[in-house]
Design an enzyme around this catalytic site. Structure first.
Site, short mmCIF file in Angstrom:
data_model
loop_
_atom_site.label_atom_id
_atom_site.label_comp_id
_atom_site.label_asym_id
_atom_site.label_seq_id
_atom_site.Cartn_x
_atom_site.Cartn_y
_atom_site.Cartn_z
N ALA A 97 0.82 -1.20 0.00
CA ALA A 97 0.00 0.00 0.00
C ALA A 97 0.87 1.26 0.00
CB ALA A 97 -0.92 0.01 1.23
N HIS A 98 0.36 2.30 -0.63
CA HIS A 98 0.98 3.63 -0.65
C HIS A 98 2.37 3.61 -1.30
CE1 HIS A 98 -2.36 4.53 1.96
NE2 HIS A 98 -1.93 3.62 2.82
N ARG A 99 2.59 2.63 -2.18
CA ARG A 99 3.87 2.48 -2.89
C ARG A 99 5.04 2.21 -1.94
NH1 ARG A 99 3.25 2.63 -7.86
NH2 ARG A 99 5.41 2.99 -8.40
N LEU A 100 4.74 1.65 -0.79
CA LEU A 100 5.78 1.26 0.17
C LEU A 100 6.15 -0.20 -0.07
CD1 LEU A 100 4.27 3.00 3.34
CD2 LEU A 100 5.99 3.88 1.74
#
Length: 192
Positions: free
Chosen positions: A169-172
């Site tokens: 999620a959230h490009r993490l």
């Protein structure tokens, strides 16, 4: 989690086979010619062993010319339904004639005939020319096994680097990288 990149590949590949709708074994193959000009195309994984990852092609094709001039390549598996990808980089070598013969014999007859009929990567003036060549080889090998063409065979990418990318999620994202050493593999993480 495993510290063996081949075992981890097998786990992810098995999961993808269960969820991907098409061509789980499709992989992007990136090559570069003698001048360093890159090229990429999709090929199919046809074998995996501790020695590496195997695909087959016409050895007179553009990709084969690149591999002859610069025997290094990169592979990319991307499984959208898994939200995963695996990047593999390493040296290229040809598989043995016996391996190429065995795989060629396992292919469908029309695929075998297509290997004879296609001057892969070369200009084709009209589709009818290719279809006529295909018909010629159908007639030539009618009633007999189709032998492997001498210009067709396999290549093996022996990895020195394998990276496993997992979407988060959230490009993490999570990125694990394995690098071959003289004693085996070292493992590390990369920033997303």
């Amino acid at each position: 989690m495993t510290d063996d990149p081949f075992a981890l590949f097998d786990l992810w590949y098995a999961a993808a086979r269960a969820s991907e709708p098409n061509d789980t074994n499709a992989m992007a193959l990136a090559t570069a010619d003698a001048g360093g000009r890159p090229s990429v195309r999709m090929v199919l994984l046809k074998g995996r062993s501790p020695e590496g990852f195997v695909f087959y092609t016409n050895r007179e094709s553009r990709k084969a010319g690149d591999l002859d001039a610069n025997p290094h390549a990169a592979l990319l598996f991307h499984w959208k339904s898994q939200r995963q990808q695996i990047r593999i980089e390493g040296a290229i070598s040809r598989v043995t004639d016996a391996e190429s013969d065995a795989y060629f014999a396992s292919r469908g007859r029309d695929s075998q005939l297509g290997a004879w009929a296609s001057d892969q990567s070369r200009p084709l003036a009209d589709r009818a020319i290719f279809e006529a060549r295909f018909a010629e080889f159908q007639a030539k090998f009618d009633g007999q096994d189709v032998p492997r063409p001498p210009h067709w065979g396999g290549y093996r990418v022996t990895p020195d680097r394998i990276e496993f990318w997992q979407d988060r999620a959230h490009r993490l994202h999570e990125r694990r990288v394995f690098t071959r050493t003289a004693d085996g593999w070292t493992e590390g993480l990369l920033y997303p």
